[in-house]
Design an enzyme around this catalytic site. Structure first.
Site, PDB file in Angstrom:
ATOM      1  N   ASN A   1       8.304 -29.596 -26.995  1.00 41.37           N
ATOM      2  CA  ASN A   1       8.641 -29.494 -28.431  1.00 41.37           C
ATOM      3  C   ASN A   1       9.926 -30.267 -28.756  1.00 41.37           C
ATOM      4  O   ASN A   1      10.687 -29.887 -29.634  1.00 41.37           O
ATOM      5  CB  ASN A   1       8.761 -28.033 -28.888  1.00 41.37           C
TER       6      ASN A   1
ATOM      7  N   ASP B   1       2.888 -38.559 -22.871  1.00 40.71           N
ATOM      8  CA  ASP B   1       4.226 -37.988 -22.941  1.00 40.71           C
ATOM      9  C   ASP B   1       5.243 -39.118 -22.745  1.00 40.71           C
ATOM     10  O   ASP B   1       5.284 -39.732 -21.681  1.00 40.71           O
ATOM     11  CB  ASP B   1       4.374 -36.930 -21.833  1.00 40.71           C
TER      12      ASP B   1
ATOM     13  N   CYS C   1       9.715 -34.136 -28.087  1.00 42.20           N
ATOM     14  CA  CYS C   1       9.324 -35.549 -28.255  1.00 42.20           C
ATOM     15  C   CYS C   1       8.149 -35.722 -29.221  1.00 42.20           C
ATOM     16  O   CYS C   1       8.298 -36.256 -30.313  1.00 42.20           O
ATOM     17  CB  CYS C   1       8.970 -36.177 -26.900  1.00 42.20           C
ATOM     18  N   ARG C   2       6.953 -35.265 -28.801  1.00 42.92           N
ATOM     19  CA  ARG C   2       5.743 -35.586 -29.569  1.00 42.92           C
ATOM     20  C   ARG C   2       5.499 -34.659 -30.748  1.00 42.92           C
ATOM     21  O   ARG C   2       5.264 -35.126 -31.876  1.00 42.92           O
ATOM     22  CB  ARG C   2       4.512 -35.566 -28.634  1.00 42.92           C
ATOM     23  N   SER C   3       5.513 -33.342 -30.520  1.00 43.42           N
ATOM     24  CA  SER C   3       5.156 -32.446 -31.635  1.00 43.42           C
ATOM     25  C   SER C   3       6.174 -32.454 -32.784  1.00 43.42           C
ATOM     26  O   SER C   3       5.760 -32.298 -33.945  1.00 43.42           O
ATOM     27  CB  SER C   3       4.858 -31.021 -31.145  1.00 43.42           C
TER      28      SER C   3
ATOM     29  N   CYS D   1       3.156 -29.517 -28.202  1.00 45.09           N
ATOM     30  CA  CYS D   1       3.239 -30.350 -26.990  1.00 45.09           C
ATOM     31  C   CYS D   1       3.860 -29.512 -25.883  1.00 45.09           C
ATOM     32  O   CYS D   1       3.845 -28.271 -25.962  1.00 45.09           O
ATOM     33  CB  CYS D   1       3.998 -31.656 -27.250  1.00 45.09           C
TER      34      CYS D   1
HETATM   35  P1  4NP Z   1       7.200 -33.388 -25.250  1.00 45.82           P
HETATM   36  O1  4NP Z   1       7.916 -34.155 -24.035  1.00 45.82           O
HETATM   37  O2  4NP Z   1       6.213 -32.441 -24.627  1.00 45.82           O
HETATM   38  O3  4NP Z   1       6.510 -34.486 -25.998  1.00 45.82           O
HETATM   39  O4  4NP Z   1       8.293 -32.703 -26.037  1.00 45.82           O
HETATM   40  C1  4NP Z   1       8.590 -33.449 -23.033  1.00 45.82           C
HETATM   41  C2  4NP Z   1       9.915 -33.146 -23.185  1.00 45.82           C
HETATM   42  C3  4NP Z   1      10.585 -32.475 -22.182  1.00 45.82           C
HETATM   43  C4  4NP Z   1       9.927 -32.094 -21.036  1.00 45.82           C
HETATM   44  C5  4NP Z   1       8.589 -32.397 -20.888  1.00 45.82           C
HETATM   45  C6  4NP Z   1       7.919 -33.077 -21.882  1.00 45.82           C
HETATM   46  N1  4NP Z   1      10.636 -31.432 -20.006  1.00 45.82           N
HETATM   47  O5  4NP Z   1      10.046 -31.205 -18.941  1.00 45.82           O
HETATM   48  O6  4NP Z   1      11.804 -31.072 -20.181  1.00 45.82           O
END
Ligand code: 4NP
Length: 150
Positions: free
Chosen positions: A12, A123, A14-16, A9
């Protein structure tokens, strides 16, 4: 040799990490290796988002020991399957590919349950708790499908 699966994702956190934990719970670790990474650098070395840890725990999974890392070109040779969460992740990963063989390893994870519909795992980072439950349910179904064909 183990089959190696990478969940990707943006952050790294939340989703992955959820996708990694869910798929690990459905496969035999002696034959299948599962990892996750983010295309961005911001959360390298960090634990998953507390909301992802909580939703996983609610479903009986412990993802709290995972640590963030950034996707790198070496992942194309280290992994057999690279599942990305959304179209933006797809573009970011494909940009790093150096051959058609590398590109063919990359797939939107929800293609597993909605083939050719180009559906993103949203997201949940800026939303509320329900977003994490919704993401969990989507990934659970997709990982059932992945586990059954690995
Ligand atoms: P993820 O979500 O891609 O599912 O881990 C996010 C977590 C943090 C950020 C963006 C997306 N960020 O911009 O910090």
């Amino acid at each position: 040799m183990k089959t190696k699966v990478l969940m990707v994702c943006l952050g790294n956190i939340c989703r992955s990490p959820l996708a990694e934990g869910i798929l690990k719970s459905k496969v035999d670790a002696s034959t299948i290796y599962v990892d996750s990474a983010g295309t961005g650098p911001w959360h390298v070395g960090n634990s998953p988002d507390p909301r992802s840890i909580d939703i996983a725990k609610k479903h009986g999974l412990n993802i709290s020991t995972q640590r963030g890392r950034q996707f790198s070109h070496a992942d194309f040779s280290n992994f057999d399957f690279i599942f990305v969460m959304d179209n933006s992740n797809y573009d970011n990963v494909i940009q790093l590919a150096q051959s058609e063989e590398e590109k063919t390893k990359v797939q939107l994870i929800l293609d597993e349950i909605f083939p050719n519909e180009n559906v993103d795992v949203p997201d949940p980072y800026y939303g509320g708790g329900q977003g994490f439950e919704d993401v969990y349910q989507m990934l659970d179904k997709a990982c059932d499908q992945i586990a059954s064909r690995l």
